[in-house]
Scaffold this motif. Structure first.
Motif, PDB file in Angstrom:
ATOM      1  N   THR A  54       0.846  -1.185   0.000  1.00  0.00           N
ATOM      2  CA  THR A  54       0.000   0.000   0.000  1.00  0.00           C
ATOM      3  C   THR A  54       0.889   1.244   0.000  1.00  0.00           C
ATOM      4  O   THR A  54       2.098   1.146   0.215  1.00  0.00           O
ATOM      5  CB  THR A  54      -0.870   0.042   1.265  1.00  0.00           C
ATOM      6  OG1 THR A  54       0.011   0.057   2.405  1.00  0.00           O
ATOM      7  CG2 THR A  54      -1.788  -1.170   1.363  1.00  0.00           C
ATOM      8  N   VAL A  55       0.267   2.418  -0.180  1.00  0.00           N
ATOM      9  CA  VAL A  55       1.017   3.675  -0.085  1.00  0.00           C
ATOM     10  C   VAL A  55       1.621   3.805   1.314  1.00  0.00           C
ATOM     11  O   VAL A  55       2.767   4.233   1.474  1.00  0.00           O
ATOM     12  CB  VAL A  55       0.108   4.891  -0.395  1.00  0.00           C
ATOM     13  CG1 VAL A  55       0.842   6.202  -0.129  1.00  0.00           C
ATOM     14  CG2 VAL A  55      -0.370   4.843  -1.830  1.00  0.00           C
ATOM     15  N   GLY A  56       0.866   3.399   2.331  1.00  0.00           N
ATOM     16  CA  GLY A  56       1.366   3.446   3.709  1.00  0.00           C
ATOM     17  C   GLY A  56       2.626   2.612   3.888  1.00  0.00           C
ATOM     18  O   GLY A  56       3.558   3.024   4.580  1.00  0.00           O
ATOM     19  N   ALA A  57       2.642   1.450   3.248  1.00  0.00           N
ATOM     20  CA  ALA A  57       3.819   0.570   3.337  1.00  0.00           C
ATOM     21  C   ALA A  57       5.023   1.214   2.655  1.00  0.00           C
ATOM     22  O   ALA A  57       6.141   1.104   3.144  1.00  0.00           O
ATOM     23  CB  ALA A  57       3.507  -0.785   2.706  1.00  0.00           C
ATOM     24  N   VAL A  58       4.793   1.900   1.542  1.00  0.00           N
ATOM     25  CA  VAL A  58       5.881   2.609   0.854  1.00  0.00           C
ATOM     26  C   VAL A  58       6.453   3.680   1.781  1.00  0.00           C
ATOM     27  O   VAL A  58       7.672   3.803   1.930  1.00  0.00           O
ATOM     28  CB  VAL A  58       5.390   3.239  -0.480  1.00  0.00           C
ATOM     29  CG1 VAL A  58       6.447   4.157  -1.071  1.00  0.00           C
ATOM     30  CG2 VAL A  58       5.010   2.149  -1.476  1.00  0.00           C
ATOM     31  N   ALA A  59       5.548   4.446   2.422  1.00  0.00           N
ATOM     32  CA  ALA A  59       5.981   5.509   3.338  1.00  0.00           C
ATOM     33  C   ALA A  59       6.820   4.919   4.471  1.00  0.00           C
ATOM     34  O   ALA A  59       7.895   5.431   4.799  1.00  0.00           O
ATOM     35  CB  ALA A  59       4.764   6.237   3.910  1.00  0.00           C
ATOM     36  N   GLU A  60       6.341   3.823   5.055  1.00  0.00           N
ATOM     37  CA  GLU A  60       7.031   3.158   6.161  1.00  0.00           C
ATOM     38  C   GLU A  60       8.411   2.681   5.726  1.00  0.00           C
ATOM     39  O   GLU A  60       9.410   2.929   6.390  1.00  0.00           O
ATOM     40  CB  GLU A  60       6.206   1.949   6.604  1.00  0.00           C
ATOM     41  CG  GLU A  60       5.877   1.933   8.069  1.00  0.00           C
ATOM     42  CD  GLU A  60       4.864   0.827   8.383  1.00  0.00           C
ATOM     43  OE1 GLU A  60       5.146  -0.348   8.049  1.00  0.00           O
ATOM     44  OE2 GLU A  60       3.801   1.138   8.925  1.00  0.00           O
ATOM     45  N   GLU A  61       8.429   1.984   4.604  1.00  0.00           N
ATOM     46  CA  GLU A  61       9.658   1.376   4.105  1.00  0.00           C
ATOM     47  C   GLU A  61      10.711   2.441   3.777  1.00  0.00           C
ATOM     48  O   GLU A  61      11.899   2.222   3.979  1.00  0.00           O
ATOM     49  CB  GLU A  61       9.322   0.547   2.860  1.00  0.00           C
ATOM     50  CG  GLU A  61      10.364  -0.445   2.450  1.00  0.00           C
ATOM     51  CD  GLU A  61      10.340  -1.747   3.228  1.00  0.00           C
ATOM     52  OE1 GLU A  61      11.398  -2.396   3.260  1.00  0.00           O
ATOM     53  OE2 GLU A  61       9.297  -2.133   3.783  1.00  0.00           O
ATOM     54  N   LEU A  62      10.274   3.596   3.275  1.00  0.00           N
ATOM     55  CA  LEU A  62      11.215   4.655   2.902  1.00  0.00           C
ATOM     56  C   LEU A  62      11.430   5.647   4.039  1.00  0.00           C
ATOM     57  O   LEU A  62      12.178   6.616   3.892  1.00  0.00           O
ATOM     58  CB  LEU A  62      10.728   5.388   1.644  1.00  0.00           C
ATOM     59  CG  LEU A  62      10.665   4.544   0.365  1.00  0.00           C
ATOM     60  CD1 LEU A  62      10.123   5.363  -0.796  1.00  0.00           C
ATOM     61  CD2 LEU A  62      12.032   3.967   0.014  1.00  0.00           C
ATOM     62  N   GLY A  63      10.760   5.403   5.169  1.00  0.00           N
ATOM     63  CA  GLY A  63      10.918   6.266   6.339  1.00  0.00           C
ATOM     64  C   GLY A  63      10.505   7.697   6.064  1.00  0.00           C
ATOM     65  O   GLY A  63      11.219   8.634   6.411  1.00  0.00           O
ATOM     66  N   MET A  64       9.361   7.873   5.416  1.00  0.00           N
ATOM     67  CA  MET A  64       8.909   9.228   5.103  1.00  0.00           C
ATOM     68  C   MET A  64       7.440   9.398   5.433  1.00  0.00           C
ATOM     69  O   MET A  64       6.723   8.447   5.701  1.00  0.00           O
ATOM     70  CB  MET A  64       9.170   9.552   3.631  1.00  0.00           C
ATOM     71  CG  MET A  64       8.492   8.587   2.677  1.00  0.00           C
ATOM     72  SD  MET A  64       8.726   9.027   0.938  1.00  0.00           S
ATOM     73  CE  MET A  64      10.482   9.262   0.808  1.00  0.00           C
ATOM     74  N   ASP A  65       7.042  10.660   5.404  1.00  0.00           N
ATOM     75  CA  ASP A  65       5.667  11.037   5.657  1.00  0.00           C
ATOM     76  C   ASP A  65       4.727  10.415   4.624  1.00  0.00           C
ATOM     77  O   ASP A  65       5.075  10.333   3.447  1.00  0.00           O
ATOM     78  CB  ASP A  65       5.597  12.558   5.554  1.00  0.00           C
ATOM     79  CG  ASP A  65       4.455  13.115   6.355  1.00  0.00           C
ATOM     80  OD1 ASP A  65       4.571  13.075   7.594  1.00  0.00           O
ATOM     81  OD2 ASP A  65       3.461  13.547   5.738  1.00  0.00           O
ATOM     82  N   GLN A  66       3.541  10.021   5.061  1.00  0.00           N
ATOM     83  CA  GLN A  66       2.550   9.422   4.165  1.00  0.00           C
ATOM     84  C   GLN A  66       2.228  10.341   2.975  1.00  0.00           C
ATOM     85  O   GLN A  66       2.075   9.877   1.852  1.00  0.00           O
ATOM     86  CB  GLN A  66       1.270   9.145   4.970  1.00  0.00           C
ATOM     87  CG  GLN A  66       0.128   8.592   4.140  1.00  0.00           C
ATOM     88  CD  GLN A  66      -0.120   7.126   4.379  1.00  0.00           C
ATOM     89  OE1 GLN A  66       0.317   6.565   5.370  1.00  0.00           O
ATOM     90  NE2 GLN A  66      -0.826   6.490   3.471  1.00  0.00           N
TER      91      GLN A  66
END
Length: 152
Positions: A54-66
C-alpha cells in the motif's frame, strides 16, 4: 592501548568510524536525476516487498511522511509505472502493482547503477569487486529485514 574487544587493531575503529561519512559522500554523488531516483525507490519497494504493498507501506519502508510517499506514488502512476488495484485479501484496500513500463524502468536503472559501480571499481581486483558487491547486497537485505522486524 585500551582493549577493543573483538577489534584486533586500533585501526579497525578508525575504519568503522569512517563508514557514516563515506555513506554521506556516496549519497551526494548520484548518477541520475532526483526524479528517476525517487521513482526507482518507490518501484523497488513495490517490487521487492513481500506481499501486497500500500502507499502506507511505501511511506514506512522509505521512512517518510505518508503525504510525501503519496505524491511520489501518484507521480509513478501518472508516468505509467504503477497501477492502483483492489487488494486480493481485502477489496476495500488499495494496493500498488508495477506495470511493464515500471519493470523496464527498474531494469534500466539497475543497469545504470551497475555501470556506475563497475566504473568506480574499474581498477579493483575482480575478487574484491565481487566481494564488495556481495557484502553490500547482504548489508541492504539485513537493513530491510531489521526495519520490518522493528515495524512489527
Amino acid at each position: 592501548m585500551t582493549n577493543h574487544g573483538h577489534h584486533d587493531h586500533p585501526n579497525d575503529d578508525a575504519v568503522l568510524d569512517a563508514v557514516g561519512p563515506a555513506f554521506s559522500r556516496l549519497r551526494r554523488r548520484t548518477p541520475s536525476s532526483g526524479k528517476d531516483l525517487s521513482r526507482n525507490l518507490v518501484l523497488n519497494v513495490v517490487s521487492e516487498r513481500p506481499g501486497e504493498t500500500t502507499v502506507g507501506a511505501v511511506a514506512e519502508e522509505l521512512g517518510m511522511d505518508q503525504s510525501v510517499a503519496s505524491r511520489m506514488v501518484s507521480d509513478c502512476i501518472k508516468q505509467g509505472y504503477l497501477l492502483r488495484e483492489a487488494s486480493q485479501q481485502d477489496g476495500r484496500r488499495i494496493v500498488l502493482r508495477l506495470t511493464p513500463a515500471g519493470e523496464d524502468l527498474r531494469t534500466r536503472f539497475a543497469a545504470e547503477q551497475r555501470q556506475g559501480f563497475e566504473h568506480i571499481t574499474a581498477d579493483w581486483p575482480a575478487e574484491e569487486r565481487l566481494q564488495f558487491a556481495r557484502l553490500l547486497v547482504k548489508y541492504a537485505e539485513a537493513a530491510a529485514a531489521l526495519r520490518r522486524r522493528e515495524q512489527g
